[in-house]
Each structure stands twice: as C-alpha cells, then as structure tokens.
Design a protein around this motif. Structure first.
Motif, PDB file in Angstrom:
ATOM      1  N   MET A 573      19.235  -7.942  -4.199  1.00 32.95           N
ATOM      2  CA  MET A 573      18.614  -6.939  -5.065  1.00 32.95           C
ATOM      3  C   MET A 573      18.618  -7.405  -6.517  1.00 32.95           C
ATOM      4  N   ASN A 574      17.455  -7.410  -7.146  1.00 34.80           N
ATOM      5  CA  ASN A 574      17.318  -7.788  -8.548  1.00 34.80           C
ATOM      6  C   ASN A 574      17.337  -6.515  -9.398  1.00 34.80           C
ATOM      7  N   ARG A 575      18.515  -6.130  -9.834  1.00 37.72           N
ATOM      8  CA  ARG A 575      18.665  -4.882 -10.588  1.00 37.72           C
ATOM      9  C   ARG A 575      17.927  -4.910 -11.921  1.00 37.72           C
ATOM     10  N   GLN A 576      17.985  -6.030 -12.605  1.00 38.97           N
ATOM     11  CA  GLN A 576      17.323  -6.115 -13.902  1.00 38.97           C
ATOM     12  C   GLN A 576      15.816  -5.946 -13.751  1.00 38.97           C
ATOM     13  N   GLY A 628      13.092 -15.519  11.865  1.00 38.29           N
ATOM     14  CA  GLY A 628      12.032 -15.677  12.844  1.00 38.29           C
ATOM     15  C   GLY A 628      10.791 -16.256  12.201  1.00 38.29           C
ATOM     16  N   SER A 629       9.757 -16.399  12.975  1.00 36.05           N
ATOM     17  CA  SER A 629       8.496 -16.961  12.474  1.00 36.05           C
ATOM     18  C   SER A 629       7.857 -16.074  11.420  1.00 36.05           C
ATOM     19  N   ASP A 630       8.207 -14.792  11.429  1.00 41.78           N
ATOM     20  CA  ASP A 630       7.657 -13.862  10.431  1.00 41.78           C
ATOM     21  C   ASP A 630       8.482 -13.837   9.153  1.00 41.78           C
ATOM     22  N   GLY A 631       9.529 -14.669   9.067  1.00 41.14           N
ATOM     23  CA  GLY A 631      10.354 -14.730   7.863  1.00 41.14           C
ATOM     24  C   GLY A 631      11.448 -13.690   7.807  1.00 41.14           C
ATOM     25  N   ILE A 632      11.597 -12.871   8.849  1.00 39.30           N
ATOM     26  CA  ILE A 632      12.617 -11.811   8.883  1.00 39.30           C
ATOM     27  C   ILE A 632      13.796 -12.276   9.731  1.00 39.30           C
ATOM     28  N   PRO A 652      12.380   7.380  -7.426  1.00 37.29           N
ATOM     29  CA  PRO A 652      13.096   6.850  -6.255  1.00 37.29           C
ATOM     30  C   PRO A 652      12.176   6.110  -5.289  1.00 37.29           C
ATOM     31  N   ILE A 653      10.986   6.630  -5.111  1.00 39.08           N
ATOM     32  CA  ILE A 653      10.040   5.955  -4.216  1.00 39.08           C
ATOM     33  C   ILE A 653       9.677   4.587  -4.768  1.00 39.08           C
ATOM     34  N   ARG A 654       9.439   4.491  -6.072  1.00 36.08           N
ATOM     35  CA  ARG A 654       9.086   3.206  -6.683  1.00 36.08           C
ATOM     36  C   ARG A 654      10.249   2.217  -6.594  1.00 36.08           C
ATOM     37  N   VAL A 655      11.472   2.728  -6.743  1.00 40.37           N
ATOM     38  CA  VAL A 655      12.645   1.849  -6.629  1.00 40.37           C
ATOM     39  C   VAL A 655      12.703   1.233  -5.242  1.00 40.37           C
ATOM     40  N   VAL A 656      12.579   2.060  -4.212  1.00 44.60           N
ATOM     41  CA  VAL A 656      12.676   1.541  -2.848  1.00 44.60           C
ATOM     42  C   VAL A 656      11.513   0.600  -2.546  1.00 44.60           C
ATOM     43  N   GLN A 657      10.326   0.901  -3.044  1.00 37.46           N
ATOM     44  CA  GLN A 657       9.189   0.003  -2.836  1.00 37.46           C
ATOM     45  C   GLN A 657       9.457  -1.369  -3.453  1.00 37.46           C
ATOM     46  N   LEU A 658      10.078  -1.391  -4.628  1.00 39.30           N
ATOM     47  CA  LEU A 658      10.385  -2.660  -5.270  1.00 39.30           C
ATOM     48  C   LEU A 658      11.490  -3.400  -4.510  1.00 39.30           C
ATOM     49  N   VAL A 659      12.499  -2.662  -4.048  1.00 37.90           N
ATOM     50  CA  VAL A 659      13.569  -3.288  -3.263  1.00 37.90           C
ATOM     51  C   VAL A 659      13.002  -3.840  -1.951  1.00 37.90           C
ATOM     52  N   GLN A 660      12.009  -3.135  -1.381  1.00 33.17           N
ATOM     53  CA  GLN A 660      11.351  -3.650  -0.180  1.00 33.17           C
ATOM     54  C   GLN A 660      10.824  -5.068  -0.410  1.00 33.17           C
ATOM     55  N   GLN A 661      10.162  -5.255  -1.543  1.00 36.72           N
ATOM     56  CA  GLN A 661       9.596  -6.563  -1.873  1.00 36.72           C
ATOM     57  C   GLN A 661      10.699  -7.605  -2.056  1.00 36.72           C
ATOM     58  N   TYR A 663      13.770  -7.562  -0.829  1.00 38.58           N
ATOM     59  CA  TYR A 663      14.429  -7.851   0.442  1.00 38.58           C
ATOM     60  C   TYR A 663      13.546  -8.718   1.342  1.00 38.58           C
ATOM     61  N   LYS A 664      12.244  -8.476   1.307  1.00 36.75           N
ATOM     62  CA  LYS A 664      11.333  -9.253   2.161  1.00 36.75           C
ATOM     63  C   LYS A 664      11.374 -10.736   1.794  1.00 36.75           C
ATOM     64  N   GLN A 665      11.552 -11.010   0.488  1.00 39.74           N
ATOM     65  CA  GLN A 665      11.619 -12.402   0.046  1.00 39.74           C
ATOM     66  C   GLN A 665      12.840 -13.117   0.627  1.00 39.74           C
ATOM     67  N   VAL A 666      13.894 -12.361   0.896  1.00 41.83           N
ATOM     68  CA  VAL A 666      15.101 -12.941   1.480  1.00 41.83           C
ATOM     69  C   VAL A 666      14.997 -12.999   2.999  1.00 41.83           C
TER      70      VAL A 666
END
Length: 807
Positions: A573-576, A628-632, A652-661, A663-666
């Motif tokens: 998680m990139n808090r900054q 996996g092949s999908d990166g997850i 809160p919705i925007r925070v979770v949407q950003l965390v989604q991105q 987390y997906k990178q990891v």
C-alpha cells in the motif's frame, strides 16, 4: 463577605487602556493572531471603536486591567465630560491622568469606592468583579443572583476552591448559557475568581454586554452519517456522539484542550481531594454472602443536588446503580465493560452520593485509570415504567459478585448481585431493553430533547426545560444526514448553520476555502483529527467464525491468518499516494494507533508501515503463493482475492479503488462492496462478516490513547458473548492481553511502556489493523453562530452546544 467594589448600574464597558490611541482593527494587533482565544471579540469591538490598544500595533490581551482604566473605559463609552471640579476619592488627586475619568465615572454612578474613602485606582479588577460588572450591565437583579448562590456551579477545574466564595452567585450566573459574561481562563478551564482580569477577558465580557446572548430561532446542522442508535450503551459510533451531546450530559465534562471539570457531578475524584483512594496493599472486604474480595481502589461520586431528567423526575444515586447493572446484565451487547466488571460494592452515602469499591480483575494490574471517569447514568424510573414493568428498591449497599474465567473475561451468566433480584430483574429483560424506544428517543438530561427522528432523513430537537443549566437557546434544532455531494450543494446555497463530521471532505474543503462568497457566510474550521483511517483485517473466515474465540483457538481465514499476508498487504500500500491523490497531501501518514508525538507513541514502527512492493512479493512467496498467468498470486487453486467493505461515501470508495490498483501491481486481487453506515457499523463489523474493512477509529480522549477494547481477546465479538466488543479482527494473544491490561495502570511509566511494547512487538507484527492516514476534519460554521469551540477533533463537535446561539 468581601465588599463588591466595582461599577454599579454598568450598561457598557470599553476595554481601552490609556486615552489617546485611535481604535485599531484587532487583525492589525500583532499580539492578537486569528488563533487567539479572544480574537473575534477584540476584532469586533475594535471595529466598532469600542476598544483601543496600548499602542497602534499592540493590544496587550494578557495584561491586567486596573480600576483607573476601568473608569476611563466607562467614561469614554458613555461620552461623559471629565469631572475636574470635585475630588471624589482621597487617593485620586489632581494631576493624575485618571483624575477626571474616575470622578466622572463616580458622579455618573458607574463606579464605587471603598468604605475608607479610597478608590484604589491601581488595584487590578478581579475576574469575580468583572463578572459582577458584566451581569449588572445586563440588568441581572440581586434576587436572581441570590437564587444562583444557593447552588454554585462554575463548571471549572478549580470549582471546589470557590464553593463559599463571596461572589458565588455572580460567578454561577456569569457562566450560564443565558448570560455568558465570563470566560473560563485557559489553560486549565479555571474560574480563577480572585485573579486579576486580563484585557482579553475584559474584551469577552464587554462583547457579551454590548451584544447579549440571543434566544430563539432554529439551528440547522448537517453531518455525513446517521447513527444506528442513540442508546449509547449499545454503540460507540462517532455520528451518535455528535447527537448525544444535545440530549445527554456526563458526570464529568471535558473539552478538546484536555481539561476536566465536574459537570453533573460535584467533583472529579482525585487522590488530592480524597475522593479517590488507591490502596498500595489490597484491602479485603466481606460481601453480604460471605465472599471475600480484595479492594484496590475506591471512588466517591456525587451528583449536584436538584438535577432532573428531561421528564422532570429527579436524578439520584439509584440511577448510578441502575446504569452499572444495565452494563453488567447477561447478554447486554455493550461495546466495552471496563471498568464496570471490576465493581465489588456500591454504597449510597446519601441520595446523590455513592462510594464504589473496585476489585482487580487482573491481579497483575489492580488499578484502572479510567474508573475515575464515573459510572454509567441512566433513568431507572423510565426503564422500570416502560420496559421492566416493575419498581425495584435499591438498598443502601449493593454487592456485585462478578465472575471471570481464566482469561479474565467477565461471565455475566454466573455473576450475581446482592440482593440477587437486582441483576436478575434486568437479566430477564435484556432483549426488551435493547429493543426499547430508548434507541430512538433517549430520555436523559441535556440542553435539548429529541422530538422526532425521520430515518435516513433528519432528527428534530426542542429545548429541555429541566436542564440544570437552563433550556437550550434555540427554539428548535435539526440535524440532517447529508452525503458529501448534497452537503456541498447545501453549503454553497448557504442553507445549514453548521456542517460537521465528514460532510466536508478534503477536496470540498479546498474548494470552499477558495470561494469568497462562501467565506463571507461561513468560517471553515479545519482541525487536527484524533481519528485514523485503516483497514481492519479479519483473522477468521467470516463464513467459519469460531463460536468462542480465545487465545489458543486457531484462526480460520485461509489467507489472512498468516502474518506474512497481512504484512504484505501493508507493504503493498502506497499511503503517500493515497494522501496526495485523494486528500491533496493534507492527511499525514499513519503508522500507529497512538497520536504521534505523544508519550505513548512508538515511532520506530514507522519503518514497518512503508511502501515496499518488493518486500510484499517476498513475503507472499514465503507464505507459499505463486503468481498465475494473470499476475495474481495463488496458493494451489485459491487465488489471493479479498473483499473490502467500506462506507458508501465518496472518499472511502476512492481510497479502496486506489488500493485496488496498488494491490493489483503486486499480485493481489481486491474486490469492494460499499455499504450504508448503519449496516456496516451495526451488523457487518460487530458480527465480523467481512474480510477487510475500511473505516476510522478515534481516540475519545486526547489524554489517553485507550483502545483496550480494540485488541484484547476478551473483546472479540462472538456468538458466545452476544457479539460484544470491538476487537473486530479477532486478534487473540495472551501475551498481548497482559500488556494491554497495563494500559489501565495508575503508574504512568508502566502504562507508557506497555503501549510502546504492544505497538512494537504485537500490533506492528500481527497487524490486526493496517493504518493508512490520520484523517483531516473540516467543519463549516456560519459567522453568526456564537459559541462553537473546537481546536482538535474530539468525540463530539457539539460538546458545548448549550452555549450556542445566533447573534
């Protein structure tokens, strides 16, 4: 009795000092910044030409006001001609700069001297004398003052010092919401009656004399969330606290400055005043059934005489006992029992005073620092009439035989009281109590009482004529529940008087701060917050929750039970980035549940809560996950996919949407589900029906971090305890419990070390919660609303609403 040697029949007072200086706007006084306690009062009085500085750039707000200056102010205000033909006082001779002023004021009957023929021009005006001047200027009669003198109330930290003071009636009237002519001295919230009044304090008094308190009209407040209940024994939601400040007073008062004072109570129990007794060696007492228990501390609590519930019935010591029984009832779903589950005996010393004996639940931690804050207070008569359907008589002594298991968890089903029927009658009515109308129309004591609640809409309140400080100053108060979007629209139209608790998010605060039309109507108040935004992580599978989770009972979540997975969620998680992209960099990064910079903070854990995707990948691989092949990431056939719950407002919705991105990178898949506040806080969290959940905790007091109900294993909500407690993550560790128990120690060094050790060795390792940001808090208050007072985010922004009025 001391003679009152200040002005008589004062209509107005001007806080100038020496004559000759022109009025200067307080904004130009270098010693009166906008953050000064008296900035508003000095500014407006200067603009009106009523007060002057001691120079063109210095007002000297902390300098004292002497009696010669007082006379000068009155003469300047009344535009009286100087009197030089007659000497009124032997110590005011010709040739002094104040000769003509003192004589003129005396001639007009505005000031009085002493019996020995002196005026004592250089003597300072005391704060008690300032109160007299202010009240007489408002036309308050001696008969009214005599009534107040029968029951002196100062709501100050030093109240006990002035119980029999010569001006007790004047001081009591002076702080009443209907008059408000005397401010409390800071720091410490002191009445400081015998201390010299400052020029800033004098400006406050003058302001209240020139523009007296107004009554009537309607107050319209908007806030973002609607509480699930107003029965505060069942919940701790911040949205509820804003509303309860209108209708429910506490035994002790507190403010954002960290001051404590007796409110409904007659004193704050301390070892200094003898109302708190701590035993170095436990004292054994024998309960009525022969049970012997060790007593580690004793408190005396006492109500002010004459207090009434909002229905007019008297508040008595029995209501203390009833409140304690209510919390200790079988299956009563209270958020936390500490310290009530260590009560051993309550003695009624009289109809308003009780003595409470506490026995240690944890023998290694016999003292409880929170016990001094008092016992829960609820109207016994209301519950007897509306729920219990019977009247119960409480004897002089009630003993509590409270049982605990090996983990010190309170066992309500085998605990009992003596007489036994006192607890039994409540135990069998718990369901009816929990579901009673007290949820929607609590009958308590406060400046207002609730008259209507339209669900998902608004609440309406009317003044409570039985409130001990007098009914609320508005004829009607409306609190409406508005989203960030609709709240902003209303603010731009100038509709609400106040917007509090989440209506103004960071983006809208930035927008409003640049809107000149808005700023002409409102003050935008941005305060340091004690709330921290975080993900709570559930150690257990919400579909497979243990019925009675305790230390030693295995965690059940297939992924989140692993420390490495939770740590990876933090490092990924990139808090900054969250702060910058959603909150314009205005929210500081959070690395602890304790306020940074306080004695209890452990700054070394800052390094644990950093953005390090490489470390997140390493941890997940060590935990047996492969991409996996999908990166997850996945372990076997199970992908690392989690569901996040949050409130349904924009941020809160925007925070979770950003965390989604992020987390997906990891390689972590995060789904999301937004919920209304009611279902989220009343069902999903306490019943642990989530995997990870985004919300904010807040410290209820800036003096102590608290938080034992968040992490101690005995506070895990479960089927076994009726889903009581706030340890939503289900974190359970016996060693951590032992440290948390020491958070209640009266030994400050022990308490401080326990917080630091827990943070470093458990909280930042097991991560029951993943901290994100300290929240920013923005309130909007119309310029014509007087009395609003907030400089730090506390439990209720409405904490002093009894003093609010429209100018």
């Amino acid at each position: 009795m001391k003679k009152i040697a200040v002005g008589l029949l004062v209509v107005m007072l001007v806080a100038s000092s020496f004559v000759g200086f022109s009025p200067v706007n307080a904004a130009n006084f270098s010693d009166v910044p906008k953050t000064h306690q008296y900035y508003k009062y000095i500014t407006k009085l200067a603009d009106a030409g009523i007060v002057k500085g001691r120079s063109a750039t210095q007002y000297a707000p902390n300098a004292t006001l002497n009696r010669a200056e007082l006379a000068t102010l009155l003469v300047n205000l009344k535009k009286l001609p100087l009197e030089t033909s007659k000497q009124y006082f032997k110590d005011v001779p010709k040739g002094t700069w104040y000769y003509g002023y003192v004589n003129a004021a005396a001639k007009a009957g505005l000031v009085a001297g002493y019996g020995d023929g002196t005026y004592r021009p250089n003597n300072p005006v005391t704060r008690a004398e300032l109160a007299v001047v202010g009240l007489r200027g408002l036309g308050v009669t001696q008969a009214t003052i005599d009534q107040y003198a029968k029951n002196p109330i100062y709501l100050s930290s030093d109240e006990s010092k002035y119980t029999n003071y010569w001006a007790k009636g004047w001081l009591t009237a002076a702080i009443m919401p209907r008059y408000q002519v005397l401010s409390w001295r800071q720091p410490g919230r002191l009445i400081a009656a015998d201390k010299a009044a400052t020029r800033g304090e004098a400006a406050y008094t003058i302001y209240k004399m020139k523009w007296p308190v107004k009554k009537g009209g309607q107050l319209y407040i908007i806030q973002s969330e609607e509480p699930a209940t107003l029965f505060n024994a069942l919940d701790s939601m911040a949205a509820m606290n804003q509303i309860l400040a209108l209708v429910q007073d506490a035994e002790q008062g507190s403010d954002w400055r960290g001051n404590w004072w007796p409110q409904l109570g007659r004193w704050v129990p301390t070892t200094e005043n003898g109302k708190q007794v701590i035993y170095e060696k436990p004292q054994t007492i024998t309960l009525q059934d022969g049970t012997k228990v060790p007593i580690y501390m004793r408190y005396d609590f006492s109500l002010r005489p004459g207090l009434k519930w909002s229905d007019g019935q008297p508040i008595t010591a029995d209501d203390f006992i009833f409140g304690t029984l209510l919390y200790l009832a079988k299956d009563m779903p209270v958020p936390g029992l500490d310290p009530y589950d260590s009560v051993a005996r309550i003695e009624k010393l009289d109809n308003y005073t009780i003595r409470v004996y506490f026995t240690a639940v944890d023998k290694n931690n016999p003292y409880n620092v929170y016990a001094k804050y008092g016992l829960p207070l609820y109207p016994k008569h209301w519950f007897e009439k509306n729920v219990l359907k019977t009247t119960v008589t409480y004897p002089k002594t009630v003993d509590f035989v409270l049982k605990h298991d090996a983990k010190m968890q309170y066992q309500s089903d085998v605990s009992y009281t003596l007489p036994r029927n006192l607890k039994e009658v409540i135990d069998k009515n718990v369901e009816a109590i929990v579901n009673s109308s007290y949820n929607t129309k609590p009958m308590h004591t406060g400046p207002y009482k609730i008259t209507n609640w339209v669900q998902k809409g608004y609440m309406e309140f009317a003044p409570d004529p039985n409130y001990f400080l007098g009914p609320g100053l508005f004829d009607k108060v409306i609190i409406a529940f508005r989203s960030v979007e609709s709240g902003l629209a209303e603010l731009l139209r100038g509709q609400p008087d106040l917007a509090i608790m989440g209506v103004i998010n960071t983006q809208n605060a930035k927008t409003l701060a640049a809107n000149s039309s808005f700023l002409k109507q409102y003050k935008l108040n941005s305060v340091t917050s004690v709330f921290w935004q975080h993900f709570t992580v559930n150690f257990d599978d919400p579909k497979n929750l243990p019925k009675d989770p305790k230390p030693g009972v295995a965690y059940t979540h297939p992924f989140l039970s692993d420390n490495r997975v939770r740590q990876a969620l933090s490092y990924a998680m990139n808090r900054q980035d969250i702060s910058n992209r959603i909150y314009y960099g205005m929210r500081p990064l959070c690395y602890n549940f304790v306020l940074p910079g306080t004695p209890y903070d452990e700054p070394s854990v800052k390094n644990v809560f950093t953005y390090d995707p490489a470390k997140a990948n390493t941890l997940l691989q060590q935990a047996g996950f492969k991409k996996g092949s999908d990166g997850i990431y996945a372990k076997g056939n199970n992908k690392l996919s989690l569901l996040a719950n949050m409130g349904n407002s924009t941020d809160p919705i925007r925070v979770v949407q950003l965390v989604q991105q992020q987390y997906k990178q990891v390689g972590i898949n995060l789904n999301m589900q937004a919920l209304d506040a009611g279902p989220l806080f009343n069902t999903v969290l306490p019943h642990r029906q989530f995997e990870i959940a985004l919300f904010s905790w807040g410290q209820s007091s800036i003096l102590e971090p608290g938080g034992n109900t968040l992490y101690q294993s005995s506070y895990i909500p479960s089927e076994a305890n009726g889903y009581q407690g706030q340890n939503y993550s289900g974190f359970r560790n016996a060693q951590a419990d032992a440290l948390i128990a020491k958070w209640n120690s009266f030994n400050t060094s022990e308490r401080t070390k326990a917080y630091k050790d827990f943070t470093k060795n458990y909280w930042s390792v097991y991560m029951p919660e993943i901290p994100i940001l300290w929240t920013d808090q923005h309130d909007a208050v119309k310029q014509n609303i007087e009395g609003y007072d907030l400089g730090l985010d506390v439990a209720a922004h409405t904490w002093n609403i009894a003093w609010w009025y429209r100018e």
